[in-house]
Design a protein around this motif. Structure first.
Motif, PDB file in Angstrom:
ATOM      1  N   VAL A 104     -41.924  34.290  87.138  1.00  0.00           N
ATOM      2  CA  VAL A 104     -42.798  35.182  86.374  1.00  0.00           C
ATOM      3  C   VAL A 104     -41.913  35.999  85.443  1.00  0.00           C
ATOM      4  N   ILE A 111     -46.232  38.407  92.256  1.00  0.00           N
ATOM      5  CA  ILE A 111     -47.358  37.734  91.602  1.00  0.00           C
ATOM      6  C   ILE A 111     -47.606  36.367  92.233  1.00  0.00           C
ATOM      7  N   ILE A 160     -51.353  36.087  93.858  1.00  0.00           N
ATOM      8  CA  ILE A 160     -52.342  35.220  93.202  1.00  0.00           C
ATOM      9  C   ILE A 160     -52.553  33.953  94.012  1.00  0.00           C
ATOM     10  N   TYR A 181     -48.334  28.385  93.235  1.00  0.00           N
ATOM     11  CA  TYR A 181     -48.022  29.816  93.298  1.00  0.00           C
ATOM     12  C   TYR A 181     -46.985  30.089  94.375  1.00  0.00           C
TER      13      TYR A 181
END
Lengths: 499, 103
Positions: A238, A303, A307, A320
């Protein structure tokens, strides 16, 4: 100048086998189809064995562009293992039966040759060409299923994102060349003290003599930041991760397994190469460079884990999870010690087995039932107890439960950052491991506690090749957990030899 | 006024910025591909200007630019092939309409 063909042998074996497989398919289709997967596995094993000869402090050849050392050997082994496992998984994966399979294996071989180059290049030109070589072929593989619109969409999104990120990275390379006058990483490292002195004493770095002077360290920060964009995209950290969920979702699932391991590991190989070669002079650039990497690491862990929880497609969930793992691995770079860099390698080796295992089971269950939603996993524990148990092992290992190998991967990263006093980072990492456990527990709950609303039919049979791959992944996930000493010793020796 | 490498670098940064804006703003996949090509060619210009500054005895920058041109060509081929494949299956190349993959 030394031109040593033996240093290039693994790369040549892989690239040669890739071209041979594609050509054989054209001139003798039947033989090509029969031989392609076995040639792929043989070439992967041969490349790994040839790479092993290079174990040592490092030999530079080909005009300073190519380096073979212990770091390259360990990364090469990860790539070879990933290629063998993914080939076995692809052998009977049904959506591929409608496409040209020998070409698929040929492209996989060529991507592996490209990532071998990424792990062994020491020159900005070769690094750029190798990154693009592997990326461009990955776009093709992600969009390989022409009959499936999702696959084309995955390939296109991956392409648009990757092409933009690598163009930004290329600007960073150009700035590095402009400031130092060389494209060789060793030369750049030697030029850094001069730039650092210029920035601190004179107050600026000269980009164009007499015309463009950039105050302080900003030119170096800019170049490093731009390079980090390209590498961040490769390791799917990210905020450069957006391509990963879509690409893993739409690509053939064995390719998603390959991308999540080989592509990520190759990005880390280049990152480690940059950091380790520039290391003696990095402090001059700005002692706080690790804090910038730690921002990426924290963002990826938070994140990726958060997520991931709300995903209902197993491939997106694993995508993810792989983003979160990129954050954990980056922590080893943040530590900036021998133990830290060794922990990056340990993590990547273990991650290769457990993540290909998890993606592989997503591929096998998708093959058997035709579905990838979590609802397709409800009751799997009763219908297919062995598959469910294997998937549970891989997911618990990804979550970091002892005595599975994933625990040791996280353990060494945490040990490295606690040793260097990054307590806040360690607390965040542990918290995010707990969140990650919840993410994987959703799959476990579906498998063992949910009852399917309607019977999930099995439309295809389990293939023996996929089963063999899963057994290999199981061994790779269990062995380092029970007996981690050899892997840890190798990783530490690899780093000690070159740092 | 003489044109110096600094002018080329200034121009190249402007072209790079335009290319980046195209990539960020446009929704058409072909337009985005064109933006990427602009960025790559801007970098080529920067490399050539830097090569001029560092002296023409060492050709690192020019060699780098040739490799970038080759890579850009390969990238355009694969990119256009993917765009064509998506157009055949979905009938559009706007990335707003690429929404089969969501979650």
């Amino acid at each position: 100048m030394v031109y040593d063909w033996m240093h290039l042998a693994p790369h040549m074996v892989l690239a040669g086998a890739g071209i041979f497989v594609i050509t054989l398919d054209l001139v003798w289709g039947k033989l090509g189809r029969a031989l392609a997967p076995w040639l792929t596995i043989a070439a992967a094993a041969a490349a790994g064995a040839l790479a092993l000869r290079a174990w040592g402090p490092g030999a530079v050849s080909w005009g300073g562009a190519l380096v073979v050392d212990s770091l390259y050997v360990l990364f090469g082994l990860v790539f070879s293992v990933a290629l063998i496992l993914v080939t076995l998984l692809s052998l009977r994966y049904w959506p591929l039966d409608q496409e040209r399979k020998p070409e698929y294996f040929g492209l996989l071989l060529l991507v592996t040759a490209a990532v071998y180059f990424m792990a062994s290049s020491l020159d900005l030109i070769l690094i750029y060409v190798a990154i693009e070589f592997s990326s461009i072929l990955s776009y093709v593989l992600a969009g390989y299923l022409r009959r499936n619109p999702a696959s084309g969409e995955a390939g296109l999104k991956y392409f648009l994102y990757g092409a933009s990120a690598s163009a930004v990275m290329l600007l960073g390379f150009a700035l590095l060349y402009g400031m130092t006058g060389t494209t060789n990483l060793v030369g750049i490292s030697e030029a850094l003290p001069e730039l650092g002195r210029s920035a601190s004493d004179v107050g600026y770095i000269t980009l164009v003599p007499g015309a463009v002077e950039i105050p302080g360290n900003w030119a170096l920060f800019l170049a490093a930041g731009l390079v980090l964009v390209g590498l961040g995209y490769k390791i799917s950290a990210v905020p450069f991760h957006m391509w990963a969920p879509d690409a893993y979702n739409g690509a053939p699932t064995p390719i998603a397994a390959f991308l999540s391991v080989a592509s990520k590991a190759s990005g880390f190989a280049v990152l480690l190469r940059f950091v380790l070669v520039l290391h003696p002079n990095l402090e001059l650039v700005g002692g706080a460079w690790t804090s910038y990497v730690s921002v990426l690491a924290v963002l990826s862990m938070v994140i990726g884990s958060l997520i991931g929880i709300v995903q209902n497609d197993i491939r997106r969930l694993l995508a993810y999870s792989s983003i979160a793992h990129a954050g954990f691995i980056l922590l080893g770079v943040v530590a900036d010690t021998r133990l830290g860099y060794a922990s990056v390698i340990i993590y990547l080796v273990i991650y290769a087995f457990m993540n290909i295992g998890a993606f592989g089971l997503a591929s096998i269950v998708g093959h058997i039932t035709g579905g990838y939603e979590l609802s397709d996993y409800s009751g799997l524990g009763r219908r297919r107890p062995i598959l469910a148990a294997l998937l549970a092992v891989f997911l618990l290992s990804l979550a970091g439960i002892p005595p599975l190998a994933g625990f040791f991967a996280k353990f060494y990263v945490l040990a490295a950052i606690i040793q260097t006093g990054h307590y806040t980072l360690a607390v965040i990492a542990i918290l995010m491991s707990v969140v990650g456990l919840f993410l994987y527990a959703r799959v476990l709950k579906a498998m063992y506690f949910d009852r399917p609303e309607e019977a999930v039919p099995e439309v295809r049979r389990l293939s023996w090749a996929g089963a063999v791959a899963m057994v290999l992944c199981f061994v790779g996930t269990l062995a380092p957990g029970v007996y981690p000493q050899p892997l840890v010793a190798w990783a530490k020796e690899a780093i000690a030899l070159i740092l | 006024m003489t044109i110096t490498p600094a002018h080329f670098i200034g121009l190249a940064f402007i072209i790079f910025a335009i290319g980046f804006l195209v990539v960020v703003v446009r929704k058409n996949a072909i337009a985005i591909l064109m933006g990427v090509e602009l960025m790559l060619n801007a970098v080529n210009l920067i490399l050539l200007a830097f090569n001029r500054i560092h002296g023409t005895m060492e050709l690192d920058g020019q060699v780098f630019a040739i490799f970038v041109i080759a890579v850009a060509a390969a990238e355009a081929v694969v990119g256009l092939a993917l765009i064509l494949a998506v157009y055949r299956s979905l009938g559009t190349v706007s990335i707003d309409d690429l929404s089969a993959l969501k979650g």
